[in-house]
Enzyme design. Structure first.
Site, short mmCIF file in Angstrom:
data_model
loop_
_atom_site.label_atom_id
_atom_site.label_comp_id
_atom_site.label_asym_id
_atom_site.label_seq_id
_atom_site.Cartn_x
_atom_site.Cartn_y
_atom_site.Cartn_z
N ASN A 1 0.81 -1.22 0.00
CA ASN A 1 0.00 0.00 0.00
C ASN A 1 0.84 1.26 0.00
OD1 ASN A 1 0.35 -1.49 2.59
ND2 ASN A 1 -0.30 0.44 3.49
N CYS B 1 -2.95 4.78 7.95
CA CYS B 1 -2.90 4.58 9.39
C CYS B 1 -1.65 5.18 10.00
CB CYS B 1 -2.93 3.08 9.71
SG CYS B 1 -3.60 2.10 8.41
#
Ligand code: PLP
Length: 388
Positions: free
Chosen positions: A151, A325
Site C-alpha cells: 500500500n 494509518c
C-alpha cells in the site's frame, strides 16, 4: 477552491452507481437476511447476489467468500483462523516485514501466544524473494502470508512463485489483496492462493465491509461466534447495504479494471517523470515496473514529507506520506525502512495515489505547484544547507 484527491490508496469515493444500489437496503428492503419472511428473503437474495459478484472478481465461487467488517478483519480472520485451526500441525508462520499492520500486529499478537513468526526481508524495491520463502519453511510452518501489492510503495509481489512454493510444501497461502482487488487482475487459481483479504472502500465501495476468500476445503477457525451467519464462520447480522455496495463495486471493477489501469499507468508515468526530472534530489520508492498502476511514492530529499503535504493541502491537493494509518504518527514508515531507506530518507517520502476520476489536468497542477513548495521548504531546511 476545487480540491484534488490523490489519496485513493487510503480510501476511494463511493461510486454513484454503488450508492444507488445500496439505498433501497436502508429503506424499503431493510430486512434481516436470517428472517424467513419476505423482507428477510429479499435481503438474503441481495447478499447472495453480492457474494457471487465479489467471488467473480477473483475467479472464486460464491460459497468461498465470507463477508467481514473490513480488510483488517479479513487479515485477522485469515491469520488467527489458520493459526488456531492448525495448532496440531505446527506453530510457525511466514510473513514479510512490509505487510500492513493488520497482518503484522496480528502476527505479533500470535507471537505472544507462543507462535513463531518469520518476518522476511525485502529488497530495495520492496520485493520479497521467493527463495527466502522456501528457505524459511520448517516442518512446523502452517501459513505463508505475503501481500499482493504494498500500500505504501506500490510494489507487486511475486505471488505465483510464492503460491507454487506453498502448494508444493502443502502450506496454506494467504494474501492481503486490499490494494489490488479491483485494481489489477487476481485469479485464485493462477497463484495457488488459499485465502485472500479484500476491502470494499478501496474499490469505490462503502467503508466498513470487507471479504475473505477461503478456498473450499481450507481448515480455518470461525472468526466470530454467535449465530449461523456466513455459514457459522462470522456470526453477526450482515451489513446488507454495505455488502450490496461491495457487490456492485466488484461488478463495476470487473468491467472497468483493465481500462482504468491503462489510463492510470500513463498518468502515473507522467507524474513520476515530472517529479524526478523537474525537482532535484528526488527518487522513486518501489519497483519502477512491477508496481500498482495508481501508485507514486517519491522521496524528496532535504524536506519533510509532512511539510510537503501540508503545503500541498493549502493548494487543495490531498496526498499522503504513506499508509493512511501511519500518516498521523511520526515513526518512519516500516515499509521504507525495510527497503533500506535511512530514517531521514523515509521521512521525506510523499505518496500520491491516483484513481478512477484522476485527470491529466490534476496531475499537471501537482507538477506546477510541487517544485515551488519544495524550493520554499528547502530554502528553510538546515539539511539542504549542510548538503550544499
Ligand atoms: N491491508 C492493506 C494492504 C491496506 O492498504 C489496508 C488499508 O489501508 C488494509 C489492509 C486495511 O483495510 P481496511 O481499511 O478495510 O481495514
Amino acid at each position: 477552491m476545487k480540491r484534488i484527491y490523490l489519496d485513493y490508496a487510503a480510501t476511494t469515493p463511493t461510486h454513484p452507481e454503488v450508492m444507488r444500489a445500496m439505498l433501497p437496503y436502508f429503506t424499503e428492503s431493510f430486512g434481516n437476511p436470517s428472517s424467513i419472511h419476505s423482507y428477510g428473503q429479499e435481503a438474503k437474495d441481495a447478499v447472495e447476489r453480492a457474494r457471487s459478484k465479489v467471488a467473480a472478481l477473483i475467479g472464486a465461487k460464491g460459497e468461498e467468500i465470507v463477508f467481514t467488517g473490513s480488510g483488517t478483519e479479513a487479515d485477522n480472520f485469515a491469520v488467527k483462523g489458520v493459526a488456531l485451526s492448525r495448532l496440531a500441525k505446527g506453530n510457525h508462520i511466514i510473513t514479510s516485514l512490509i505487510e500492513h499492520h493488520a497482518v503484522l500486529e496480528t502476527c505479533k499478537f500470535l507471537e505472544k501466544q507462543g507462535f513463531s513468526i518469520t518476518y522476511l526481508p525485502v529488497d530495495g524495491y520492496g520485493m520479497v524473494d521467493p527463495n527466502n520463502v522456501k528457505k524459511a519453511i520448517t516442518k512446523k510452518t502452517i501459513l505463508i502470508s505475503i501481500m499482493h501489492a504494498n500500500n505504501e510503495c506500490g510494489t507487486i509481489e511475486p505471488l505465483a512463485e510464492i503460491g507454487n512454493i506453498a502448494r508444493e510444501a502443502e502450506i496454506y497461502f494467504h494474501t492481503d489483496a486490499v490494494q489490488t482487488a479491483g485494481r489489477i487482475p487476481l485469479h485464485v487459481d493462477n497463484s495457488n492462493i488459499d485465502l485472500i483479504s479484500m476491502s470494499a472502500h478501496k474499490l469505490y465501495g462503502p467503508k466498513g465491509v470487507g471479504a475473505l476468500y477461503i478456498r473450499k476445503g481450507t481448515r480455518i477457525s470461525s472468526f466470530m461466534h454467535g449465530g449461523n451467519q456466513e455459514r457459522g464462520r462470522r456470526a453477526s447480522t450482515e451489513n446488507v447495504p454495505g455488502i450490496v455496495g461491495f457487490g456492485k463495486a466488484a461488478e463495476i471493477a470487473e468491467k472497468e479494471m483493465l481500462e482504468e489501469a491503462q489510463k492510470l499507468t500513463a498518468l502515473r508515468g507522467r507524474l513520476i517523470e515530472g517529479i524526478l526530472t523537474g525537482i532535484e534530489y528526488t527518487q522513486l520508492n518501489g519497483h519502477p515496473v512491477k508496481r500498482l498502476p495508481n501508485n507514486v511514492n517519491v522521496s524528496i530529499n532535504y524536506v519533510e514529507g509532512e511539510s510537503v503535504l501540508l503545503n500541498l493541502d493549502l493548494d487543495g491537493i490531498c496526498a499522503s506520506t504513506g499508509s493512511a494509518c501511519s500518516s498521523e504518527d511520526l515513526e518512519p514508515s516500516h515499509v521504507l525502512m525495510a527497503m533500506g531507506l535511512t530514517h531521514l530518507q523515509a521521512h521525506t517520502s510523499v505518496r500520491f495515489t491516483l484513481g478512477k476520476w484522476t485527470t491529466e489536468e490534476e496531475i499537471n497542477k501537482v507538477l506546477e505547484v510541487l517544485p515551488g513548495i519544495v524550493s520554499k521548504l528547502r530554502a528553510m531546511s538546515p539539511l539542504m544547507k549542510t548538503a550544499n
